[in-house]
Design an enzyme around this catalytic site. Structure first.
Site, short mmCIF file in Angstrom:
data_model
loop_
_atom_site.label_atom_id
_atom_site.label_comp_id
_atom_site.label_asym_id
_atom_site.label_seq_id
_atom_site.Cartn_x
_atom_site.Cartn_y
_atom_site.Cartn_z
N LEU A 99 78.96 44.17 39.57
CA LEU A 99 78.71 44.91 38.22
C LEU A 99 77.75 46.10 38.63
O LEU A 99 78.29 47.27 38.06
CB LEU A 99 78.20 43.89 37.18
CG LEU A 99 78.07 44.37 35.67
CD1 LEU A 99 79.49 44.74 35.19
CD2 LEU A 99 77.37 43.34 34.67
N ILE A 145 74.60 43.79 45.50
CA ILE A 145 75.52 42.91 45.43
C ILE A 145 75.30 41.66 46.43
O ILE A 145 75.24 41.82 47.52
CB ILE A 145 76.98 43.38 45.77
CG1 ILE A 145 77.26 44.45 44.72
CG2 ILE A 145 78.19 42.15 45.80
CD1 ILE A 145 77.16 44.23 43.15
N ARG A 156 43.07 18.07 49.71
CA ARG A 156 41.98 19.04 50.08
C ARG A 156 40.55 18.74 49.72
O ARG A 156 40.54 18.74 48.42
CB ARG A 156 42.50 20.35 49.62
CG ARG A 156 41.53 21.60 49.74
CD ARG A 156 41.06 21.77 51.30
NE ARG A 156 40.56 23.06 51.64
CZ ARG A 156 39.88 23.40 52.55
NH1 ARG A 156 40.26 22.87 53.75
NH2 ARG A 156 39.35 24.74 52.84
N GLY A 168 43.31 30.20 50.26
CA GLY A 168 43.65 30.87 51.47
C GLY A 168 45.03 30.48 52.00
O GLY A 168 46.03 31.31 52.58
N GLU A 221 70.61 39.21 37.02
CA GLU A 221 71.52 38.77 35.77
C GLU A 221 71.02 39.14 34.34
O GLU A 221 71.04 38.40 33.42
CB GLU A 221 71.83 37.39 36.01
CG GLU A 221 72.48 36.92 37.23
CD GLU A 221 73.19 35.47 37.07
OE1 GLU A 221 73.63 34.88 35.91
OE2 GLU A 221 73.48 35.06 38.00
C1 LIG Z 1 68.31 40.47 44.97
C2 LIG Z 1 69.29 41.13 43.94
C3 LIG Z 1 70.55 40.63 43.73
C4 LIG Z 1 71.56 41.26 42.67
N1 LIG Z 1 72.82 40.70 42.69
C5 LIG Z 1 73.35 41.43 42.09
C6 LIG Z 1 74.87 40.73 42.14
O1 LIG Z 1 75.38 39.90 42.72
N2 LIG Z 1 75.80 41.65 41.39
C7 LIG Z 1 75.25 42.52 40.42
O2 LIG Z 1 76.16 42.95 39.83
N3 LIG Z 1 74.08 42.93 40.42
C8 LIG Z 1 73.21 42.03 41.09
N4 LIG Z 1 71.76 42.70 41.17
C9 LIG Z 1 71.34 43.65 40.15
C10 LIG Z 1 70.51 43.22 39.05
O3 LIG Z 1 71.27 42.60 38.31
C11 LIG Z 1 69.82 44.51 38.35
O4 LIG Z 1 69.17 45.16 39.35
C12 LIG Z 1 69.04 44.39 37.11
O5 LIG Z 1 70.29 44.01 36.17
C13 LIG Z 1 68.52 45.41 36.62
O6 LIG Z 1 69.12 46.85 37.08
P1 LIG Z 1 68.23 47.82 37.59
O7 LIG Z 1 67.83 47.51 38.86
O8 LIG Z 1 69.25 49.21 37.82
O9 LIG Z 1 67.26 48.15 36.86
P2 LIG Z 1 67.07 49.34 35.60
O10 LIG Z 1 68.22 48.89 34.40
O11 LIG Z 1 66.82 50.71 35.77
O12 LIG Z 1 65.86 48.70 34.89
C14 LIG Z 1 64.64 49.25 35.10
C15 LIG Z 1 63.42 48.75 34.18
O13 LIG Z 1 63.73 49.14 32.89
C16 LIG Z 1 63.76 48.03 31.81
N5 LIG Z 1 64.59 48.51 31.23
C17 LIG Z 1 66.06 49.06 30.99
N6 LIG Z 1 66.35 49.10 29.95
C18 LIG Z 1 65.60 48.44 28.78
C19 LIG Z 1 65.62 48.69 27.67
N7 LIG Z 1 66.71 49.09 26.86
N8 LIG Z 1 64.51 48.05 27.17
C20 LIG Z 1 63.37 47.79 27.76
N9 LIG Z 1 63.42 48.01 28.96
C21 LIG Z 1 64.39 48.21 29.77
C22 LIG Z 1 64.49 47.06 32.83
O14 LIG Z 1 64.04 45.66 32.49
C23 LIG Z 1 63.49 47.05 34.20
O15 LIG Z 1 62.20 46.53 33.94
C24 LIG Z 1 70.81 42.11 42.11
C25 LIG Z 1 69.73 42.58 42.30
C26 LIG Z 1 68.92 41.98 43.19
C27 LIG Z 1 67.38 42.74 43.33
#
Ligand SMILES: Cc1cc2nc3c(=O)[nH]c(=O)nc-3n(C[C@H](O)[C@H](O)[C@H](O)COP(=O)(O)OP(=O)(O)OC[C@H]3O[C@@H](n4cnc5c(N)ncnc54)[C@H](O)[C@@H]3O)c2cc1C
Lengths: 263, 394
Positions: free
Chosen positions: B130, B162, B274, B347, B370
């Protein structure tokens, strides 16, 4: 030839739980919720299931004891794949020693026509290892004990009997009683479906009278051995120092561990 | 313990028994490998195989299609107990389920049969695509495009982060199919095979936690697809994506609960043995109060996770609301409990000889993926303010 196998199982206190003796009659207090299938019997169940898988047939779980014997021990065996349970439960059995339990089991087992009766070699609570041989004696069947492997060929059973420094190979005719040692196999984990299905498998509930047990031969009074008292073993810590002046501390340490039968 | 039929307040006898089995499996099979998997960051194929053999990948998948049966609550128990020992390993059933849900919700019979058979046999694994570089929280703003090409489709786009990309060979991929259409109503879900022409992967990200579960970019360049690869209805893919997250968030909550429980158990073990100032540190009230708070939060998180999972099972319209709360509360709890566990080990908590620092690193992702916890709060608040009262469908 499909095998009609009985596997005798016991519930024991969870190895991780605290164990307490009843100070009035020195029997083990058995908290139902903390009961598990005797881990050595789990090995016996696994062996029985493998024999069934190899030869076809059926595995009947036989257990003696109150409700938890059924719900904790026997049900675990069912969830591993055994087919049905025969459960003997009767207040007259309370406090039975190993010999009396073997007698009671024999009364149950005589009602079926089993090709093979499989037991764990010992239970993790009492650890007498007496039930399998006494059972063979009561049933007047050949007994093959302390087995590390079991094979059935035609109407004969062959086991490797664990000895101090190796093993003996012994064989006898079916029907027979086999005692399985800890470590003979790696028991399977019950499957999700096995767990879901366990409660729906047939259970035959029996009382002492149903199987013709003479009440004078079981229970605290009917047992030939009596527990008169108990004491905790003092767990004394010892410290040994191995010097390495001559550069062979590792040998000395290994010697020590071997002497203490730790390796 | 009385069985109440697994309604989320009391697990059934069978569910408790299943928990014991998973716990034994996790401690015996995964436990000895957990630190090493974290260190090497290599996907544990041996453990995947063992979990397949044990039937874990079929839990929660319909029996009539060859799954092991059971519902969302059973999946929670499974994932919780795996996560208690290894956050990284718990991702295996977690992400496969995440990607299976859209198919089970909207897919064709053939797709459903294929996903269940594939996961159960271990022959196939699935990833969920996604997120994109330019669209994370605002997932509907994705720029992947699928265009009609005769009877079929041509898919072009880029996905980021992903989970298990490269391990999986089946990708549930969301792409815009109507660029002129209304945002969120112009997206379609596709099932893309990993060996499709034009399909490729980026490098494995170097991550803070859940190591051993690769996270990679996925590229599609003019990947040819047929109508049989469409999951559900054309242009309705985003609704499927959102429902999928509602269904999957309780399992992320369960993962968080498991991580918290693992850290709490380690902390309890440690403070008992401990000694400082002449007694076990567990004798100090300052330590005890921390443990009490950690345990209380973990139990509360567990209840909320189970509650949300039972709502998924019951098809309750408030599922999204509760799933968002469960995921938020459980992941915040996992973060705070693991941080406190590190503190309680002093530690020793900070070094890799003890598992709590790994658990603290693993916990963090549960607040992010998610849907970040901010986005969960957006969902919860929207439900409170705009949907006719608390708990109504958003
Ligand atoms: C290890 C890992 C595995 C993942 N696996 C998958 C997967 O299998 N499939 C998949 O599709 N995705 C996956 N993801 C993606 C993940 O779902 C996204 O990283 C997540 O949804 C956040 O998107 P972003 O990283 O683009 O952050 P952004 O959307 O850019 O957000 C940055 C910050 O802004 C905040 N923010 C954004 N919009 C708002 C708002 N409207 N109000 C308040 N705060 C806001 C966010 O909460 C966050 O703190 C994975 C990510 C990681 C790190």
């Amino acid at each position: 030839m499909p095998l009609n196998i009985a596997v005798c199982v016991k519930r024991v206190p969870d190895t991780a739980a605290d164990k307490n003796l009843d100070p009035t009659d020195f029997t083990l207090r058995r908290e139902p919720d903390e009961s598990i299938l005797n881990p050595v019997d789990e090995v016996a169940v696994e062996e029985a299931l493998r024999l069934k898988e190899a030869h076809g047939g059926e595995v009947t779980v036989v257990t003696v004891g109150p409700e938890a014997a059924l719900t904790k021990a026997a049900r675990r065996a069912l969830s591993m794949g055994c087919d049905k349970v025969v459960h003997l439960s009767d207040p007259v059995l309370h406090g039975s020693d190993a010999q009396a339990i073997a007698y009671a089991l024999a009364c149950v087992l005589r009602r079926g026509s089993y090709d093979l009766i499989v037991c764990g070699s010992e239970s993790t609570d009492a650890r007498t290892s007496l039930v399998p041989p006494a059972l063979a004696e009561y049933l007047n069947l050949p007994g093959l004990f302390h087995a590390r492997t079991v094979e059935v060929e035609g109407d004969r059973v062959r086991v490797q009997r664990e000895a101090d420094q190796g093993y003996d190979v012994i064989e006898g005719p079916l029907p027979a009683v086999v005692g399985i040692n800890w470590g003979a196999n790696e028991p399977r984990y019950p499957s999700f479906k096995g767990i879901q299905g366990a409660k729906n498998k047939p259970v035959e509930s029996l009382t002492a009278a149903d199987v013709g047990i003479e009440s004078t031969r079981v229970g605290l009074a009917g047992s030939q051995s009596q527990v008169l008292g108990f004491a905790a073993r003092s767990a004394e810590r010892r410290r040994i120092l191995v010097d390495n002046k001559d550069g062979n501390a590792h040998v000395k340490l290994a010697d020590f561990l071997q002497e203490a039968k730790l390796i | 313990m009385a069985a109440m039929g697994g309604d989320g307040f009391e697990l059934s006898e069978e569910q408790e028994e299943f928990r014991k089995v998973v716990r034994a499996f996790a401690e015996e099979v995964i436990g000895p490998r957990a630190a090493e998997i974290d260190e090497t960051d290599e996907f544990p194929w041996d453990i995947h195989k063992a979990m397949v053999a044990q039937g874990f990948l079929g839990i929660g998948l319909p029996e009539e299609l060859g799954g092991a049966g059971g519902g969302p609550l059973d999946v929670c128990v499974l994932i919780e107990e795996l996560a208690r020992v290894s956050g990284g390993v718990s991702v295996i059933p977690l992400v496969n389920r995440l990607a299976a849900i859209p198919i089970l919700l909207a897919g064709s019979d053939a797709q459903k049969r294929e996903v269940v058979e594939g996961l159960v046999s271990g022959e196939h694994q699935y990833s969920y695509c996604l997120t994109e570089p330019g669209s994370g929280s605002d997932a509907a703003a994705m720029s992947s495009r699928a265009v009609r090409d005769g009877d079929g489709w041509r898919l072009t786009g880029q996905k980021r982060f992903i989970t298990n990309a490269g391990i999986s060979d089946r990708y549930v991929y969301f792409a815009v199919t109507d660029p002129e259409g209304e945002k969120g109503h112009n997206i379609t879900a596709f099932l893309v095979p990993g060996d499709a022409p034009g399909f490729s992967l980026g490098r494995s990200e170097k991550k803070m936690g859940i190591r051993g579960s690769p996270t990679r970019e996925v590229f599609c360049e003019d990947v040819p697809l047929t109508d049989a690869d469409v999951i559900g209805e054309v242009h309705k893919g985003f609704q499927v994506a959102l429902r999928t997250l509602d269904f999957a968030r309780p399992t992320v909550a369960a993962q968080a609960v498991g991580i918290a429980q693992g850290a709490l158990d380690q902390a309890v073990l440690y403070v008992r043995q401990r000694e400082q100032f002449g007694k076990p540190i567990g004798e100090f009230q300052g330590i005890r109060f921390m443990l009490a708070d950690m345990a209380t939060a973990t139990e509360a998180a567990r209840l909320l996770a189970y509650k949300a999972a039972s709502m998924v099972a019951a098809g309750d319209p408030r599922t999204g609301y509760f799933a968002a709360m469960a995921k938020t509360f459980a992941s915040d709890t996992a973060m705070s409990v693991t941080t406190d566990a590190v503190q309680l080990l002093g530690g020793y908590g900070y070094i890799k000889d003890f598992p709590v620092e790994r658990m603290m690193r693993d916990a963090k992702i549960t607040q992010i993926y998610e849907g970040t916890n901010q986005i969960q709060r957006v969902v919860i608040a929207r439900s409170l303010l705009h949907s006719g009262g608390p708990g109504r469908k958003a």
